[in-house]
Scaffold this motif. Sequence first.
Motif, PDB file in Angstrom:
ATOM      1  N   GLU A  67      -1.450  10.865  56.844  1.00 49.28           N
ATOM      2  CA  GLU A  67      -2.399  10.252  56.190  1.00 49.28           C
ATOM      3  C   GLU A  67      -2.240  10.656  54.648  1.00 49.28           C
ATOM      4  O   GLU A  67      -2.056  11.998  54.460  1.00 49.28           O
ATOM      5  N   THR A  68      -2.324   9.718  53.855  1.00 51.92           N
ATOM      6  CA  THR A  68      -2.211  10.375  52.091  1.00 51.92           C
ATOM      7  C   THR A  68      -3.539  10.297  51.653  1.00 51.92           C
ATOM      8  O   THR A  68      -4.686   9.853  51.806  1.00 51.92           O
ATOM      9  N   PRO A  69      -3.513  11.846  51.019  1.00 45.61           N
ATOM     10  CA  PRO A  69      -5.068  12.058  50.451  1.00 45.61           C
ATOM     11  C   PRO A  69      -5.228  11.230  49.211  1.00 45.61           C
ATOM     12  O   PRO A  69      -4.205  10.883  48.634  1.00 45.61           O
ATOM     13  N   SER A  70      -6.324  11.026  48.853  1.00 41.40           N
ATOM     14  CA  SER A  70      -6.703  10.457  47.626  1.00 41.40           C
ATOM     15  C   SER A  70      -6.571  11.276  46.518  1.00 41.40           C
ATOM     16  O   SER A  70      -7.324  12.181  46.397  1.00 41.40           O
ATOM     17  N   TYR A  71      -5.745  10.751  45.326  1.00 40.55           N
ATOM     18  CA  TYR A  71      -5.721  11.538  44.234  1.00 40.55           C
ATOM     19  C   TYR A  71      -7.058  11.812  43.415  1.00 40.55           C
ATOM     20  O   TYR A  71      -7.626  12.673  43.308  1.00 40.55           O
ATOM     21  N   ALA A  72      -7.963  10.532  43.448  1.00 41.41           N
ATOM     22  CA  ALA A  72      -9.007  10.539  42.689  1.00 41.41           C
ATOM     23  C   ALA A  72     -10.212  11.384  43.532  1.00 41.41           C
ATOM     24  O   ALA A  72     -10.924  12.270  42.970  1.00 41.41           O
ATOM     25  N   LYS A  73     -10.057  11.258  44.691  1.00 44.59           N
ATOM     26  CA  LYS A  73     -11.177  12.127  45.717  1.00 44.59           C
ATOM     27  C   LYS A  73     -10.809  13.495  45.955  1.00 44.59           C
ATOM     28  O   LYS A  73     -11.504  14.618  45.884  1.00 44.59           O
ATOM     29  N   ASP A  74      -9.520  13.790  46.234  1.00 43.41           N
ATOM     30  CA  ASP A  74      -8.956  14.756  46.789  1.00 43.41           C
ATOM     31  C   ASP A  74      -8.322  15.668  46.046  1.00 43.41           C
ATOM     32  O   ASP A  74      -8.342  16.879  45.873  1.00 43.41           O
ATOM     33  N   ILE A  75      -7.168  15.049  45.253  1.00 36.64           N
ATOM     34  CA  ILE A  75      -6.143  15.879  44.844  1.00 36.64           C
ATOM     35  C   ILE A  75      -6.748  16.385  43.130  1.00 36.64           C
ATOM     36  O   ILE A  75      -6.612  17.512  42.781  1.00 36.64           O
ATOM     37  N   LEU A 140       0.229  19.393  48.895  1.00 40.96           N
ATOM     38  CA  LEU A 140       1.611  19.094  49.294  1.00 40.96           C
ATOM     39  C   LEU A 140       1.992  17.891  50.198  1.00 40.96           C
ATOM     40  O   LEU A 140       3.110  17.259  49.878  1.00 40.96           O
ATOM     41  N   GLN A 141       0.878  17.592  50.854  1.00 42.34           N
ATOM     42  CA  GLN A 141       0.869  16.208  51.795  1.00 42.34           C
ATOM     43  C   GLN A 141       0.995  15.140  50.648  1.00 42.34           C
ATOM     44  O   GLN A 141       1.919  14.098  50.931  1.00 42.34           O
ATOM     45  N   TRP A 142       0.050  15.153  49.784  1.00 42.33           N
ATOM     46  CA  TRP A 142       0.113  13.961  48.555  1.00 42.33           C
ATOM     47  C   TRP A 142       1.367  14.051  48.049  1.00 42.33           C
ATOM     48  O   TRP A 142       1.763  12.754  47.863  1.00 42.33           O
ATOM     49  N   PHE A 143       1.838  14.980  47.667  1.00 41.17           N
ATOM     50  CA  PHE A 143       3.438  14.893  47.203  1.00 41.17           C
ATOM     51  C   PHE A 143       4.392  14.242  48.039  1.00 41.17           C
ATOM     52  O   PHE A 143       5.145  13.516  47.743  1.00 41.17           O
ATOM     53  N   VAL A 144       4.305  14.636  49.138  1.00 47.04           N
ATOM     54  CA  VAL A 144       5.191  14.193  50.293  1.00 47.04           C
ATOM     55  C   VAL A 144       4.852  12.728  50.533  1.00 47.04           C
ATOM     56  O   VAL A 144       6.019  11.938  50.650  1.00 47.04           O
ATOM     57  N   CYS A 145       3.674  12.358  50.457  1.00 45.52           N
ATOM     58  CA  CYS A 145       3.251  10.753  50.743  1.00 45.52           C
ATOM     59  C   CYS A 145       3.550  10.019  49.498  1.00 45.52           C
ATOM     60  O   CYS A 145       3.280   8.862  49.275  1.00 45.52           O
ATOM     61  N   GLY A 146       4.259  10.501  48.377  1.00 41.99           N
ATOM     62  CA  GLY A 146       4.678   9.734  47.117  1.00 41.99           C
ATOM     63  C   GLY A 146       4.012   9.808  46.140  1.00 41.99           C
ATOM     64  O   GLY A 146       3.994   9.012  44.923  1.00 41.99           O
ATOM     65  N   SER A 147       2.966  10.909  45.702  1.00 39.27           N
ATOM     66  CA  SER A 147       2.082  11.066  44.904  1.00 39.27           C
ATOM     67  C   SER A 147       1.415   9.894  44.344  1.00 39.27           C
ATOM     68  O   SER A 147       1.300   9.564  42.832  1.00 39.27           O
ATOM     69  N   PRO A 148       0.777   8.971  45.159  1.00 35.05           N
ATOM     70  CA  PRO A 148       0.294   7.713  44.586  1.00 35.05           C
ATOM     71  C   PRO A 148      -1.119   7.923  43.760  1.00 35.05           C
ATOM     72  O   PRO A 148      -1.825   9.010  44.051  1.00 35.05           O
ATOM     73  N   ASP A 149      -1.489   7.213  42.849  1.00 38.58           N
ATOM     74  CA  ASP A 149      -2.697   7.112  42.023  1.00 38.58           C
ATOM     75  C   ASP A 149      -3.647   6.295  42.863  1.00 38.58           C
ATOM     76  O   ASP A 149      -3.881   5.199  42.231  1.00 38.58           O
ATOM     77  N   ASN A 150      -4.131   7.014  43.819  1.00 35.84           N
ATOM     78  CA  ASN A 150      -5.257   6.238  44.622  1.00 35.84           C
ATOM     79  C   ASN A 150      -6.430   6.840  44.549  1.00 35.84           C
ATOM     80  O   ASN A 150      -6.533   7.936  44.200  1.00 35.84           O
TER      81      ASN A 150
END
Length: 150
Positions: A67-75, A140-150
Amino acid sequence: MRVEASARAHPSATRIGALAVAAALLTGCADPRGNDPNTPDQAPDGTVLDLASVMACPPAAPSSCPETPSYAKDIAPLIERACVPCHSSGGVAADRDLTTYANVVRLETTNFVQINGCVMPPADAGPDASLSLQDRTELLQWFVCGSPDN
C-alpha cells in the motif's frame, strides 16, 4: 536502462533493487556536498553528532509495496516535523533542503539510506524530530513504492 519483462511484473521488487544498488554505491563514494550517508553530519559547533542510536536501529524497510502512503497526507507532515527544521534555509543542513517534494525526491537514495540506518534524524535533533518505527516504516514504504506525489 531497460527493465526486463519479468521485472515489470514486480515493480516494487525493481524499486527495492534500485534503492539497494544505489545505497551500495553511496556507501563507497564520498559526496563533497555532505550527502554521504556514511559520514556523520556535524553539529553547528563542528563536533560529530552522536550516532550511538544507530547501534539499536530496528529494521524498517519493507520488502514490497502492499500500500502506497500518501505524500500529502502521510509523508509531507512527517518530513515537515522531523526534517525541515534542519533541512531548510537557515537550518544546520540547509544544503540538503527538504522543503519541497522535488528536493525530497532528488535526495531520495540518501534519505532512504539515512532513515533506514537510523542516521537521520539524529538523536540530538529534539523530541519533535524523532521518528517512531511506524514513522520510519511509512517513509521507507513510500520510497519503495516509487515516491509518488500523491
